[in-house]
Design an enzyme around this catalytic site. Structure first.
Site, PDB file in Angstrom:
ATOM      1  N   CYS A   1       0.838  -1.204   0.000  1.00 40.17           N
ATOM      2  CA  CYS A   1       0.000   0.000   0.000  1.00 40.17           C
ATOM      3  C   CYS A   1       0.868   1.247   0.000  1.00 40.17           C
ATOM      4  CB  CYS A   1      -0.928  -0.017   1.218  1.00 40.17           C
ATOM      5  SG  CYS A   1      -2.209  -1.280   1.168  1.00 40.17           S
TER       6      CYS A   1
ATOM      7  N   GLU B   1       4.209   1.231   2.033  1.00 42.55           N
ATOM      8  CA  GLU B   1       5.283   0.875   2.942  1.00 42.55           C
ATOM      9  C   GLU B   1       6.664   1.167   2.358  1.00 42.55           C
ATOM     10  OE1 GLU B   1       1.856  -0.255   2.928  1.00 42.55           O
ATOM     11  OE2 GLU B   1       2.655  -2.224   2.407  1.00 42.55           O
TER      12      GLU B   1
END
Length: 787
Positions: A431, A433
């Site tokens: 997502c 990170e």
């Protein structure tokens, strides 16, 4: 998009997601063999890998240009019995559930019943994991205080770096042999363990080369039978490519794509490494091949686009492996979270946007597939043309590419002790990170329900849902005489549950290091070979374990309501507020209205609320950051939910912000749905008040009316919004450009919206594939129509 690509794309979109027993069956066959009993664990895992690739079905789809499938057909999804096994009831649920289902045929059920389940029952890593957790961990997990990624998936989230676009696996085998030759069996007590790991790495190199050669043989056979002269030449060329890569370094555009694709299949077949393996900064990797072939007219632009489009389709053929229970609720999607990074900075700090950046944006726009996901890294050094091109894709309602702040990402990694070169070569996966590509193991370990912990605090550590005393006894509600008493009690509970989570994480990391090493993935990460150490055991140059905080916006509003309504304005007492919450606000409509509409809310650039967000962030950060992991790295935080904000809300009663029982929490660092009433600039000003640079990623969602971005002025305003947020060190922002009316109509008439794609959290998904609670949560996000 030519006829060939349209046909392949249609095949991919229309393929039925199904469970393939092939990998589970082959893995079981090998584990039963005498050979598997005679070798060390790393070598066993490597031989199992080679056995899979020596025996799995070769799938070559009609007219494709890039070959290789994880299963025997597109969207035939393997399972991983070494990690966890699905029961027959699980298979029935996967087959029958309304959303994110997988077809399970009778042959698969029979194989599971007669072979897979009898062999693996009690032997999976999930069995080891659960049996090694404390009662406190099990109670907290069962209550929804946190989740555990490794319950049904292996550590991962890593991204390929530049090394593997410049080397073949025969080159890598030479590196491995050099490392073996340098082992010191006199002075190094770990020399034998290193030797076994290095032997295992070499075996996996042989396995992936074998797999490519099997494709070459199949292609050569098809070429001999092919009647169409043009396709015959294509098949012969594809066979030559598969003979070349990945054994040797790629030299052409076609070879580079096929080379990566074999690597991708190797990683996601060895284990299921939390879904998110990807090629990383694809424009940087492909630019040299573009310059060598396209700019010199050795490869036409039409052929280049066709190869890239065929490559894109391969990603879409591979849904995330099926999830059950809590794991499904925290991430219930077919999306495999492969995030292509574009733009950013070069290793020397200069603007990295190149010809391939724009080519790949063209491909993203035209293919309009959920997978792979895409993003741009935006630095202050990147041209406005780059972000404007991205926004013109976003305004179509696709939901991607998402937009990341390169300058913040680099600062985040420098804070973590990475070299400037490794930081500039990095980016984000999954997502949002942050990680150093090709040099870091940065695993996500689970979501942390910050809001649920306040519910426990209000009940003196007792969970009203599970009817268990799972938290500390930090005081009855009547004993809190000040707002600070409430907040301090919550802080104590956060630290308590952080300790429980981290203790469990450290045990789980050792279980994966000891029982499920990944020698193939280890080959791809810098320093694993030189250390003679597995990726799961700390072999990578950098090692980070993330814990993801969920519910910042909701929890901020809860604390704001308690402070404002109870202690500052004394409109009611804390016991009275708790009683109304316990009744789910039944007969307390006026109170609930005051909590929702007459209380300062996060997302409106109001320091009264936003200061609570800062305090929450600092508490979570202090509880987690810098603590040592079992693989020699440290724990860090990020703020994202995937779909866990829906699950976490579902395990909670009503709350002090006026939210009703079992309703979703806020997602990422976004405001609670509909609470942001002062426009998008106020949202980014609120979000920028936490220190993004001390995280490994934050996720901010915004929704715009399609009419707002329908002209150049609107696009420029959004560009300026992004640039301004990034100047304030914001990490990430993404947009849904779709009206609430459209989404409501799609709920009522899904048959008319089969292709409607929305941004969920850090990923896009078909609106029809989302559960009703998640659909409603997206509908309720505030739709900005102006600034």
């Amino acid at each position: 998009m030519n006829k060939r690509i349209k046909q392949l794309r249609d095949q991919s979109i229309n393929a039925i997601n199904s469970i393939s027993p092939e990998r589970a069956l082959l893995t079981t066959e090998f584990y039963k063999s005498d050979e598997a009993q005679m070798v060390s664990t790393p070598v066993k895992r490597a031989l199992s890998f080679k056995y899979l690739f020596a025996n799995k079905k070769i799938c070559i789809n009609d007219n494709e240009l890039i070959v290789g499938e994880r299963g025997p057909a597109p969207k035939a999804c393997p399972t991983f019995p070494e990690i966890c096994i699905h029961s027959l009831d699980d298979l029935q649920i996967l087959n029958d559930r309304e959303k994110v289902s997988f077809h399970v045929d009778e042959e698969t059920r029979t194989i599971y019943k007669d072979i897979i389940i009898p062999f693996w029952k009690g032997k999976t890593n999930r069995d080891r994991l659960i049996s090694n957790m404390t009662l406190e961990w099990l109670d907290a997990y069962g209550a929804g205080i946190f989740t555990e990624f490794q319950e049904q998936r292996a550590p991962g989230h890593t991204v390929l770096g530049k090394k593997m676009f410049q080397k073949g696996f025969l080159d890598v085998k030479k590196e491995i042999q050099t490392a073996i030759d340098q082992l010191d069996f006199f002075e190094d007590p770990q020399a034998y363990e290193k030797q076994e790991e290095l032997k295992a790495m070499a075996i996996t190199c042989d396995g992936i080369i074998l797999f490519a050669n099997r494709h070459a043989e199949e292609l050569e056979g098809l070429a001999k039978l092919e009647k169409d002269a043009k396709r015959k030449i294509e098949l012969e060329q594809m066979a030559r490519v598969c003979r070349k890569v990945p054994a040797h370094a790629p030299e052409t555009f076609h070879e580079a794509l096929q080379h990566y694709w074999f690597i991708h299949l190797g990683v996601i077949t060895e284990l299921n490494p939390w879904d998110s393996f990807n090629p990383g900064r694809l424009d940087q990797h492909l630019q040299p091949f573009y310059e060598k072939e396209v700019l010199s007219n050795k490869l036409s632009k039409e052929d280049m686009y066709e190869l890239l489009q065929a490559f894109w389709i391969k990603f879409n053929n591979h849904p995330a492996p099926p999830k059950m229970g809590v794991t499904a609720q925290e991430s219930n999607t077919y999306t495999d979270f492969c995030l292509i990074n574009l733009g950013g900075l070069k290793e020397n700090g200069s603007d990295a946007v190149n010809d391939m950046s724009y080519v790949l944006l063209d491909v993203i726009e035209e293919m309009r597939l959920l997978q792979p996901s895409s993003m741009i890294q935006l630095s202050k050094k990147n041209p406005d043309r780059f972000i404007k091109r991205t926004l013109k894709i976003l305004k179509t309602g696709f939901g991607q590419p998402s937009i990341f702040n390169t300058d913040a990402i680099i600062q985040e990694m420098l804070r973590q002790g990475k070299s400037i070169e490794d930081a500039r070569n990095g980016g984000c996966s999954g997502c949002v990170e942050t990680g150093a590509f090709g040099t870091e193991n940065y695993s996500l370990s689970g979501y942390f329900n910050l809001a649920k912990i306040l519910e426990l605090t209000m009940n003196n550590g007792f969970d009203p849902r599970t009817k268990k005393q799972i938290g500390l006894e930090t005081g009855k509600i009547e004993s809190f005489s000040s707002y600070q008493d409430v907040f301090t009690a919550w802080q104590k509970q956060v630290n308590y549950f952080a300790d429980i989570k981290i203790r469990g994480n450290n045990v789980i990391e050792r279980l994966y290091a000891n029982y499920l090493p990944v020698p193939f993935l280890s080959v791809l990460l810098e320093d694993c070979i030189s250390k003679g150490k597995d990726y799961n055991a700390g072999g990578a140059r950098y090692n980070t374990s993330y814990i993801q905080g969920v519910g910042l916006g909701s929890l901020t509003d809860m604390f704001s309501a308690i402070k404002y309504q109870v202690f500052d304005h004394k409109n009611l007492s804390l016991p009275e507020l708790k009683y109304a919450i316990d009744q789910n606000f039944e007969d307390y409509d006026e109170l609930r209205s005051n909590l929702i509409y007459n209380t300062p809310k996060y997302g409106n650039d109001d320091d009264y609320a936003d200061n609570e967000a800062i305090a929450i962030f600092e508490t979570f950060y202090s509880a987690i950051n810098g603590r040592p992991t079992a693989k020699g790295g440290v724990f860090r935080i990020n703020m994202l939910p995937t779909t866990c904000h829906v699950y976490f809300g579902n395990v909670m009663g009503a709350s002090a912000d006026g939210r009703m029982a079992e309703k979703p929490l806020s997602e990422g660092i976004s405001p609670f749905q509909g609470a942001d009433t002062q426009g998008p600039t106020a949202v980014v000003k609120s979000a920028s008040k936490i220190d993004h640079l001390r995280t490994g990623g934050t996720l901010l969602n915004q929704k715009f009316s399609p009419s707002f971005m329908d002209n150049e002025a609107g696009i420029r305003q959004v560009m300026n919004l992004v640039r301004s947020y990034f100047r304030m060190d914001g990490h990430h922002i993404q947009f849904n450009v779709v009206s609430a009316d459209t989404l409501r109509d799609a709920q009522k008439h899904p048959e008319n919206y089969k292709d409607l794609i929305v941004r969920v959290a850090g990923y896009s998904d078909y609106f029809n594939d989302l559960g009703e609670d998640l659909q409603n949560e997206i509908i309720q996000r505030n739709e900005h129509k102006d600034f």
